[in-house]
Scaffold this active site. Structure first.
Site, short mmCIF file in Angstrom:
data_model
loop_
_atom_site.label_atom_id
_atom_site.label_comp_id
_atom_site.label_asym_id
_atom_site.label_seq_id
_atom_site.Cartn_x
_atom_site.Cartn_y
_atom_site.Cartn_z
N ASP A 70 0.84 -1.20 0.00
CA ASP A 70 0.00 0.00 0.00
C ASP A 70 0.88 1.24 0.00
OD1 ASP A 70 -2.41 1.30 -0.12
OD2 ASP A 70 -2.67 1.37 2.05
N HIS A 104 -3.88 13.75 1.43
CA HIS A 104 -4.13 12.86 2.57
C HIS A 104 -2.90 12.81 3.48
CE1 HIS A 104 -5.46 9.32 4.83
NE2 HIS A 104 -4.28 8.78 4.59
N GLU A 118 -10.55 3.94 3.77
CA GLU A 118 -9.66 4.77 2.96
C GLU A 118 -10.00 4.56 1.50
OE1 GLU A 118 -5.54 4.08 4.13
OE2 GLU A 118 -5.77 5.57 5.75
N GLU A 146 -9.19 4.35 -2.09
CA GLU A 146 -7.96 4.11 -2.86
C GLU A 146 -8.27 3.40 -4.16
OE1 GLU A 146 -4.64 2.46 -0.78
OE2 GLU A 146 -5.30 3.20 1.19
N ASP A 182 -8.92 0.48 2.10
CA ASP A 182 -7.96 0.06 3.11
C ASP A 182 -8.53 0.41 4.49
OD1 ASP A 182 -5.64 -0.59 4.50
OD2 ASP A 182 -4.68 1.33 4.10
N ARG A 206 -7.97 3.53 13.55
CA ARG A 206 -7.11 4.70 13.83
C ARG A 206 -6.53 4.68 15.23
NH1 ARG A 206 -5.96 5.88 8.78
NH2 ARG A 206 -7.79 6.48 7.55
N GLN A 228 -3.73 2.29 15.14
CA GLN A 228 -2.67 2.89 14.30
C GLN A 228 -1.86 3.93 15.08
OE1 GLN A 228 -4.28 4.67 10.74
NE2 GLN A 228 -2.28 5.17 9.90
N LYS A 286 -4.24 -2.16 10.05
CA LYS A 286 -4.61 -2.26 8.64
C LYS A 286 -4.84 -3.70 8.19
CE LYS A 286 -3.47 2.12 7.49
NZ LYS A 286 -4.29 3.05 6.70
N THR A 314 -8.95 -5.62 3.86
CA THR A 314 -8.82 -4.64 2.78
C THR A 314 -9.74 -5.12 1.66
OG1 THR A 314 -6.50 -4.26 3.35
CG2 THR A 314 -7.21 -3.50 1.18
N GLU A 368 -9.79 12.40 8.25
CA GLU A 368 -9.62 13.76 7.73
C GLU A 368 -10.91 14.58 7.87
OE1 GLU A 368 -7.98 11.62 4.15
OE2 GLU A 368 -7.18 13.62 3.80
#
Ligand code: CA
Length: 432
Positions: A134, A141, A206, A208, A240, A244, A247, A260, A264, A381
């Site tokens: 990834d 971002h 996420e 992507e 993904d 958080r 993370q 993560k 996915t 975000e």
């Protein structure tokens, strides 16, 4: 080959289809009931069964070889054949499915042996993924997340030299529609001295794009950037999923790990490089003062034509919204033009140390946010790290995902004079 807007298919639902008109022809692996997995091509609302077409001897030459190779329970061997075989098969499919095809009446007679409604079929991952990497090429971002974690130093100095990535977990890649179980993990509560084990409270998505690698390279032999596009088989949508809170606690010093690797999601249809050719663009100019890429990452053709102009959308539909029959709500609309590095640069960089890529490997681009509100590809975000909740139709609010929330990614290419194509959907509902 002529893929202009004048081409129409005798498969009626293809004409004007939002995702799968004749000009797209994405490939995937499907099954029906208890039947085995096999390759199909999406056309309108239908799946064209490649095995049935082969059995009817409709392909010739290189296209026949390509179709035979694709007719396995995965597309790895087909991806490994490379661009010329893929293009030969596409040319024959375009010819066969064209409304003026001389084979049209014969193919129509085959009925549901040849064409099945997508809604009757189960989709699977298109290939066995050996390795998943990834990247982090969405510079907006990277900056937004950097501001949350390191306000004084959001974008580290290597970012503009290195297409940053981490090695993901291939075993937990799953096809669109697979439920996503809330992961357990260590989190450090604000003000606490020690972490505790528990379910993630800050589950996120996420937005992507996934890249399917075609022919690989020999170990020790880098792929030059001028040849990198020959090693790309196609594209899907990729979500993904990210915990958080896990993370934030684990990401230093070696990057994401359990935050993560629990899931996915990938959309099942591989949109080929050929279908995307009309939607290529020049790589947007770097801002004044940014360094030029090192020579091994710089190629004129790639700079002039190596970017992609794909609209990316993320929507949410909560359980409450489903109960109230409220349509999915758009959270963001972004575009692949926000990539700071091209896909060819990702391939060239990944292999410059001699690392071997193999057919069926997946690259994620990283979250592709734009610079403006309404273009943010993650809740992290949108909510400024969980500080501000967002409002949903039906009166609910969210900072992060709750049980029953379904996240839907979509993609659409459109350009003057071209028939629009889409990617289908990448869906996942949160369990727990
Ligand atoms: Ca990511």
């Amino acid at each position: 080959m002529n893929t202009s807007k004048h081409l129409r298919s005798w498969v009626a639902s293809a004409n004007g289809h939002a995702d799968f008109p004749l000009q797209n022809l994405p490939m995937g692996i499907f099954s029906v009931g208890q039947s085995g997995k096999r390759c199909g091509v999406a056309i309108g609302d239908m799946i064209f069964d490649l095995r049935a077409a082969l059995d009817a001897s409709v392909f010739n030459g290189v296209a026949r070889l390509a179709a035979e190779t694709a007719c396995r329970d995965q597309l790895n061997d087909f991806f490994a054949l490379g661009a010329s075989a893929r293009q030969a098969l596409r040319a024959e499919l375009l010819h066969l499915l064209d409304e003026k095809s001389p084979q049209r009446d014969r193919l129509k007679l085959m009925g549901s042996t040849l064409l099945r409604p997508i809604s009757d079929c189960q989709m699977h991952l298109p290939a066995r993924v050996g390795d998943y990497t990834d990247f982090y090429v969405g510079i907006h971002h990277a900056t937004n997340v950097g501001l949350l974690f390191r306000p004084e130093n959001p974008l580290l100095p290597n970012y503009k030299y290195v297409p940053i990535a981490y090695h993901g977990r291939a075993s937990t890649l799953c096809v669109s529609g697979t439920p996503v179980k809330r992961p357990m993990g260590q989190t450090l509560a604000p003000g606490a001295d020690a972490p505790t084990l528990g379910p993630s409270k800050r589950l996120d998505y996420e937005l992507e794009v996934g890249v399917w690698i075609g022919p690989g390279n020999e170990a020790g032999v880098p792929i030059e950037i001028a040849r990198a596009s020959q090693h790309i088989a196609g594209f899907s949508l990729l979500n993904d999923w990210s915990a958080r809170d896990l993370q934030a606690w684990e990401y230093q010093p070696l990057g994401p790990f359990l935050s993560k690797s629990f899931a996915t999601s990938l959309s099942p249809w591989v949109v080929t490089a050929e279908a995307l050719a009309p939607f290529r663009a020049s790589q947007p100019k770097r801002p004044e003062g940014d360094p030029a890429p090192l020579a091994y990452l710089l190629d004129d053709e790639d700079q002039n034509n190596g970017a992609l102009d794909i609209e990316l959308e993320v929507l949410i539909q909560t359980e409450h919204m489903k109960t109230k029959s409220l349509a999915p709500h758009r959270l963001a609309l972004s575009n692949t033009l926000h990539m700071y590095w091209t896909v060819a640069q990702m391939v060239a960089h990944h292999s410059v140390n001699g690392c071997q890529l193999q057919a069926g490997d997946v690259f994620g681009t990283g979250t592709l946010s734009g610079p403006h509100p309404g273009q943010l590809g993650s809740l992290l975000e949108m909510t400024h790290g969980g500080k501000h909740s967002i409002e949903l139709p039906g009166g609910e609010t969210r900072t992060f995902l709750l049980a029953g929330d379904e996240v839907i990614l979509k993609a659409r290419c459109r350009r003057e004079g071209q028939v629009s194509i889409g990617f289908g959907e990448c869906r996942g509902v949160i369990v727990g």
